[in-house]
Enzyme design. Structure first.
Site, PDB file in Angstrom:
ATOM      1  N   GLU A 105       0.730  -1.018   0.149  1.00 45.74           N
ATOM      2  CA  GLU A 105      -0.105   0.003  -0.113  1.00 45.74           C
ATOM      3  C   GLU A 105       0.883   1.335   0.113  1.00 45.74           C
ATOM      4  OE1 GLU A 105      -1.040  -2.631   1.865  1.00 45.74           O
ATOM      5  OE2 GLU A 105      -2.563  -2.989   0.598  1.00 45.74           O
ATOM      6  N   TYR A 117       7.450   2.427  -7.756  1.00 40.69           N
ATOM      7  CA  TYR A 117       6.984   1.223  -7.576  1.00 40.69           C
ATOM      8  C   TYR A 117       6.529   1.032  -9.195  1.00 40.69           C
ATOM      9  CZ  TYR A 117       6.578   1.135  -2.473  1.00 40.69           C
ATOM     10  OH  TYR A 117       7.314   1.087  -1.289  1.00 40.69           O
TER      11      TYR A 117
HETATM   12  C1  LIG Z   1      10.396   6.589  -2.467  1.00 40.90           C
HETATM   13  C2  LIG Z   1      11.921   6.462  -2.286  1.00 40.90           C
HETATM   14  C3  LIG Z   1      12.241   4.984  -1.325  1.00 40.90           C
HETATM   15  C4  LIG Z   1      12.767   6.307  -3.783  1.00 40.90           C
HETATM   16  O1  LIG Z   1      14.034   6.105  -3.474  1.00 40.90           O
HETATM   17  P1  LIG Z   1      15.141   6.636  -4.608  1.00 40.90           P
HETATM   18  O2  LIG Z   1      16.395   5.891  -4.090  1.00 40.90           O
HETATM   19  O3  LIG Z   1      15.006   8.021  -4.692  1.00 40.90           O
HETATM   20  O4  LIG Z   1      14.578   5.933  -5.778  1.00 40.90           O
HETATM   21  P2  LIG Z   1      15.221   5.521  -7.084  1.00 40.90           P
HETATM   22  O5  LIG Z   1      16.477   6.945  -7.344  1.00 40.90           O
HETATM   23  O6  LIG Z   1      15.451   4.404  -7.394  1.00 40.90           O
HETATM   24  O7  LIG Z   1      14.185   6.315  -8.239  1.00 40.90           O
HETATM   25  C5  LIG Z   1      13.280   5.499  -8.919  1.00 40.90           C
HETATM   26  C6  LIG Z   1      11.736   6.099  -9.370  1.00 40.90           C
HETATM   27  O8  LIG Z   1      11.281   7.003  -8.387  1.00 40.90           O
HETATM   28  C7  LIG Z   1      10.575   8.214  -8.836  1.00 40.90           C
HETATM   29  N1  LIG Z   1      11.057   9.140  -8.014  1.00 40.90           N
HETATM   30  C8  LIG Z   1      12.108   8.924  -7.147  1.00 40.90           C
HETATM   31  N2  LIG Z   1      12.395  10.402  -6.639  1.00 40.90           N
HETATM   32  C9  LIG Z   1      11.302  11.085  -7.395  1.00 40.90           C
HETATM   33  C10 LIG Z   1      11.007  12.541  -7.102  1.00 40.90           C
HETATM   34  N3  LIG Z   1      11.668  13.258  -6.230  1.00 40.90           N
HETATM   35  N4  LIG Z   1      10.135  13.054  -7.913  1.00 40.90           N
HETATM   36  C11 LIG Z   1       9.341  11.981  -8.642  1.00 40.90           C
HETATM   37  N5  LIG Z   1       9.646  10.898  -8.755  1.00 40.90           N
HETATM   38  C12 LIG Z   1      10.557  10.267  -8.230  1.00 40.90           C
HETATM   39  C13 LIG Z   1      10.856   8.164 -10.153  1.00 40.90           C
HETATM   40  O9  LIG Z   1      10.098   7.439 -10.880  1.00 40.90           O
HETATM   41  C14 LIG Z   1      12.357   7.417 -10.341  1.00 40.90           C
HETATM   42  O10 LIG Z   1      12.658   6.999 -11.839  1.00 40.90           O
HETATM   43  P3  LIG Z   1      13.487   8.156 -12.523  1.00 40.90           P
HETATM   44  O11 LIG Z   1      14.732   8.513 -11.341  1.00 40.90           O
HETATM   45  O12 LIG Z   1      14.134   7.319 -13.769  1.00 40.90           O
HETATM   46  O13 LIG Z   1      12.609   9.174 -12.815  1.00 40.90           O
HETATM   47  C15 LIG Z   1      12.439   7.810  -1.383  1.00 40.90           C
HETATM   48  O14 LIG Z   1      11.946   9.054  -2.269  1.00 40.90           O
HETATM   49  C16 LIG Z   1      12.165   7.892  -0.366  1.00 40.90           C
HETATM   50  O15 LIG Z   1      12.606   7.328   0.743  1.00 40.90           O
HETATM   51  N6  LIG Z   1      10.777   8.660   0.015  1.00 40.90           N
HETATM   52  C17 LIG Z   1      10.520   8.861   1.600  1.00 40.90           C
HETATM   53  C18 LIG Z   1      10.035   7.550   2.238  1.00 40.90           C
HETATM   54  C19 LIG Z   1       8.734   6.862   1.280  1.00 40.90           C
HETATM   55  O16 LIG Z   1       7.720   7.748   0.811  1.00 40.90           O
HETATM   56  N7  LIG Z   1       8.965   5.634   1.130  1.00 40.90           N
HETATM   57  C20 LIG Z   1       7.869   4.991   0.503  1.00 40.90           C
HETATM   58  C21 LIG Z   1       6.665   4.287   1.492  1.00 40.90           C
HETATM   59  S1  LIG Z   1       5.418   3.281   0.564  1.00 40.90           S
END
Ligand SMILES: CC(C)(COP(=O)(O)OP(=O)(O)OC[C@H]1O[C@@H](n2cnc3c(N)ncnc32)[C@H](O)[C@@H]1OP(=O)(O)O)[C@@H](O)C(=O)NCCC(=O)NCCS
Length: 151
Positions: A105, A117
């Site tokens: 979720e 995701y």
């Molecule tokens: C969600 C999270 C884990 C992503 O981690 P990350 O290491 O930045 O992810 P990645 O670098 O592998 O990015 C993968 C994709 O995620 C999306 N994404 C990541 N950061 C983003 C941003 N700031 N804005 C929009 N899309 C984003 C994009 O689709 C990205 O692909 P792209 O770089 O080719 O466009 C991180 O943003 C985070 O820790 N967020 C706070 C905690 C959270 O909300 N966790 C999820 C709970 S369900």
């Protein structure tokens, strides 16, 4: 490097720091993290750089289904592909564990996580209205997202 995290207080404190940085008032507390480590179904993986955990994910292996409990990357390490590597790790682990499907979720307004995701093969299966009791986002609704494994 991604490594399976053992239940140690050093790991708990590092994960608690990530939780606080990423989720603020909705962060998992130290007792909640300890409880999750004590759950036989739960497995934690960390992305480690220079002996520091900079991102982690937790997955529950529930027979044929893998439930993604959480994923978070420290803000200064985000958007470098670490989240995607963690998702790939949990997908591989769930597949090797015999799961047929991974499920999670996510708040419908959490664009970063939904993007993560979708990029890694999950699809939106439905919406759960008011799924979260509290939220830092403008909505408390959740998407249920699924990824079929062994395909
Ligand atoms: C969600 C999270 C884990 C992503 O981690 P990350 O290491 O930045 O992810 P990645 O670098 O592998 O990015 C993968 C994709 O995620 C999306 N994404 C990541 N950061 C983003 C941003 N700031 N804005 C929009 N899309 C984003 C994009 O689709 C990205 O692909 P792209 O770089 O080719 O466009 C991180 O943003 C985070 O820790 N967020 C706070 C905690 C959270 O909300 N966790 C999820 C709970 S369900």
């Amino acid at each position: 490097m991604i490594t399976k995290l053992e239940y140690t207080m050093q790991n708990i404190f590092q994960l608690s720091n990530i939780e606080n940085e990423c989720f603020k008032r909705n962060a998992w507390s130290i007792p909640a993290l300890r409880g999750e480590f004590e759950n036989d179904f739960s497995h934690f993986f960390g992305y480690v750089m220079d002996d520091k955990i900079v991102g982690y994910t937790c997955v529950r292996i529930m027979y044929e289904e893998a439930q993604v409990c959480n994923i978070a990357v420290l803000p200064e390490y985000q958007r470098q592909g670490i989240g995607s590597q963690l998702v790939q790790k949990l997908v591989d682990f769930a597949t090797e564990s015999g799961c047929q499907v991974a499920e999670l979720e996510v708040n419908t307004a959490n664009e970063k996580a939904v993007g993560l995701y979708l990029k890694n093969g999950f699809v939106v299966a439905g919406v759960r209205p008011n799924f979260y009791r509290t939220s830092t986002y403008p909505t408390r609704d959740a998407f249920t997202m699924l990824k079929q494994l062994n395909q």
